[in-house]
Design an enzyme around this catalytic site. Structure first.
Site, short mmCIF file in Angstrom:
data_model
loop_
_atom_site.label_atom_id
_atom_site.label_comp_id
_atom_site.label_asym_id
_atom_site.label_seq_id
_atom_site.Cartn_x
_atom_site.Cartn_y
_atom_site.Cartn_z
N ARG A 104 48.55 40.33 35.27
CA ARG A 104 49.58 40.61 34.28
C ARG A 104 50.91 40.05 34.77
O ARG A 104 51.16 39.91 35.95
CB ARG A 104 49.70 42.12 34.07
CG ARG A 104 48.40 42.71 33.53
CD ARG A 104 48.62 44.09 32.97
NE ARG A 104 49.22 45.01 33.91
CZ ARG A 104 50.01 46.02 33.56
NH1 ARG A 104 50.27 46.24 32.28
NH2 ARG A 104 50.52 46.83 34.46
N LYS A 154 41.62 47.78 45.43
CA LYS A 154 41.28 47.15 44.15
C LYS A 154 40.05 46.25 44.30
O LYS A 154 40.04 45.30 45.08
CB LYS A 154 42.48 46.34 43.69
CG LYS A 154 42.35 45.67 42.34
CD LYS A 154 43.73 45.40 41.78
CE LYS A 154 43.74 44.42 40.65
NZ LYS A 154 45.07 44.28 40.05
N ARG A 180 52.43 53.73 40.08
CA ARG A 180 52.28 53.81 41.54
C ARG A 180 52.18 55.28 41.95
O ARG A 180 52.69 56.15 41.25
CB ARG A 180 53.51 53.19 42.25
CG ARG A 180 53.66 51.70 42.01
CD ARG A 180 52.62 50.90 42.78
NE ARG A 180 52.74 49.47 42.53
CZ ARG A 180 52.00 48.80 41.64
NH1 ARG A 180 51.11 49.42 40.90
NH2 ARG A 180 52.14 47.50 41.51
P1 ATP Z 1 50.06 47.05 37.94
O1 ATP Z 1 49.77 48.40 38.44
O2 ATP Z 1 51.48 46.80 37.62
O3 ATP Z 1 49.10 46.59 36.88
P2 ATP Z 1 48.73 45.36 39.74
O4 ATP Z 1 48.94 45.29 41.20
O5 ATP Z 1 47.41 45.87 39.25
O6 ATP Z 1 49.91 46.15 39.17
P3 ATP Z 1 48.32 43.08 38.18
O7 ATP Z 1 49.24 42.07 37.64
O8 ATP Z 1 47.62 43.98 37.23
O9 ATP Z 1 49.07 43.95 39.19
O10 ATP Z 1 47.24 42.36 39.11
C1 ATP Z 1 47.58 41.29 39.92
C2 ATP Z 1 47.71 41.80 41.32
O11 ATP Z 1 46.39 41.85 41.87
C3 ATP Z 1 48.49 40.85 42.21
O12 ATP Z 1 49.81 41.28 42.31
C4 ATP Z 1 47.79 40.94 43.55
O13 ATP Z 1 48.49 41.79 44.41
C5 ATP Z 1 46.46 41.58 43.25
N1 ATP Z 1 45.34 40.68 43.55
C6 ATP Z 1 45.26 39.34 43.42
N2 ATP Z 1 44.07 38.88 43.74
C7 ATP Z 1 43.33 39.97 44.09
C8 ATP Z 1 42.01 40.15 44.52
N3 ATP Z 1 41.15 39.14 44.63
N4 ATP Z 1 41.60 41.41 44.79
C9 ATP Z 1 42.45 42.46 44.66
N5 ATP Z 1 43.72 42.35 44.27
C10 ATP Z 1 44.16 41.12 43.98
C1 BTN Z 2 44.88 42.11 37.04
O1 BTN Z 2 44.41 42.75 37.95
O2 BTN Z 2 46.03 42.19 36.64
C2 BTN Z 2 44.02 41.17 36.27
C3 BTN Z 2 43.39 40.12 37.10
C4 BTN Z 2 42.48 39.30 36.24
C5 BTN Z 2 41.92 38.14 36.97
C6 BTN Z 2 40.91 37.40 36.14
S1 BTN Z 2 40.06 36.19 37.09
C7 BTN Z 2 39.35 35.53 35.63
C8 BTN Z 2 40.43 35.54 34.57
N1 BTN Z 2 41.22 34.35 34.68
C9 BTN Z 2 42.48 34.61 35.04
O3 BTN Z 2 43.36 33.76 35.21
N2 BTN Z 2 42.65 35.93 35.19
C10 BTN Z 2 41.44 36.65 34.92
#
Ligand code: ATP
Ligand code: BTN
Length: 260
Positions: A60, A125, A258
């Site tokens: 996001r 996550k 959070r």
């Molecule tokens: P929010 O609670 O605001 O949704 P979020 O940390 O879930 O925050 P997102 O934008 O939903 O944020 O997800 C992207 C986030 O996931 C990135 O900021 C990164 O820290 C994390 N991320 C990226 N790749 C991975 C991965 N392979 N496994 C776990 N986390 C990842």
């Molecule tokens: C999140 O945690 O905020 C969402 C992450 C979503 C990642 C997947 S990977 C496949 C698809 N292609 C992208 O660019 N994002 C989603």
């Protein structure tokens, strides 16, 4: 050749095979961006793009999704729903329910859901969900992007802990079995969602809610965080926050949840 072979996946999908049209790529910018472009060419509901590698995988608000080819599964699924976009409230939470059910089918215990769109193991996550919508006269097309870690990423730059399936499931099932399990559950949850919306998935979501009755803070970009106790979600998938001035509903939009 991509790691995922659509013909092998088809075998694993059994009676669900006809509901999906799967394209496997070595590389793309983002499977969601690629599928969004294809949706403009009116590809069918059930179209899937899976890629070994994304050069611009995203979460996001432009955050990055990091994944190595053999360490993760990154794919997007197009699903068409009748009616206006408002009917899709809570869809990203329903996707979380489908992922949890599929992982449980594969034998994973302890899958938890964090509002609005994360799948956790403990506090880490395991998978992320990104839902993007495009609507036309026929209804709404949802592009549902999913990143699932088979192994926890070692990459620097993650702001929160990450988990991989291998921590709880050894040997990690073949990626074809994992993707088939996910697609079968997604189809089942979407069929139910098309009739009852998120309300029909709420109890399954609540049963796996990671932070029920926990102190949390909710922050929107540029605003001061709101503190409260997390009381779960309503029938639309809005977060119910129990604050000093009463219960408030929080819609996913641009907010981050959070632990306090
Ligand atoms: P929010 O609670 O605001 O949704 P979020 O940390 O879930 O925050 P997102 O934008 O939903 O944020 O997800 C992207 C986030 O996931 C990135 O900021 C990164 O820290 C994390 N991320 C990226 N790749 C991975 C991965 N392979 N496994 C776990 N986390 C990842
Ligand atoms: C999140 O945690 O905020 C969402 C992450 C979503 C990642 C997947 S990977 C496949 C698809 N292609 C992208 O660019 N994002 C989603």
């Amino acid at each position: 050749m991509p790691l995922l072979d659509p013909a092998r996946l088809k075998d694993r999908l059994g009676p669900f095979a006809g509901r999906f049209d799967v394209d496997a790529l070595d590389l793309c910018d983002s499977t969601s961006s690629e599928l969004m472009r294809r949706s403009a060419r009116n590809v069918p509901s059930g179209s899937v793009v899976v890629a070994d590698r994304q050069s611009a995988g995203r979460g996001r608000r432009g955050r990055s999704w990091l994944s190595d080819p053999d360490a993760g599964l990154t794919f997007s699924l197009l699903w068409k729903f009748a009616g206006p976009p408002a009917r899709l409230a809570g869809l990203s939470l329903a996707v979380g329910v489908a992922l949890a059910l599929a992982l449980e089918d594969l034998g994973v215990a302890g899958v938890r859901l964090k509002w609005p769109n994360d799948v956790l193991l403990g506090e880490a996550k395991l998978a992320g969900v990104l839902v993007e919508l495009a609507s036309d006269r026929q209804g709404v097309q949802a592009v549902i992007g999913i990143g699932l870690n088979l192994r926890a990423p070692v990459a620097a730059g993650l702001d929160r802990p990450a988990a991989g399936l291998e921590a709880v499931l050894l040997p990690v099932p073949d990626r074809h079995d994992v993707l088939a399990a996910l697609l079968v559950r997604l189809a089942g949850v979407f069929d139910a969602f098309a009739v009852d919306g998120f309300a029909g998935q709420k109890s399954a979501w609540m049963a796996r809610h990671a932070w029920q009755d926990q102190p949390v803070s909710v922050a929107a970009e540029g605003e001061s965080p709101r503190a409260g106790t997390c009381r779960g979600v309503d029938d639309d998938g809005a977060l119910l926050l129990d604050t000093a001035s009463g219960w408030v509903r929080i819609y996913a939009g641009d907010v981050s949840l959070r632990r306090a």
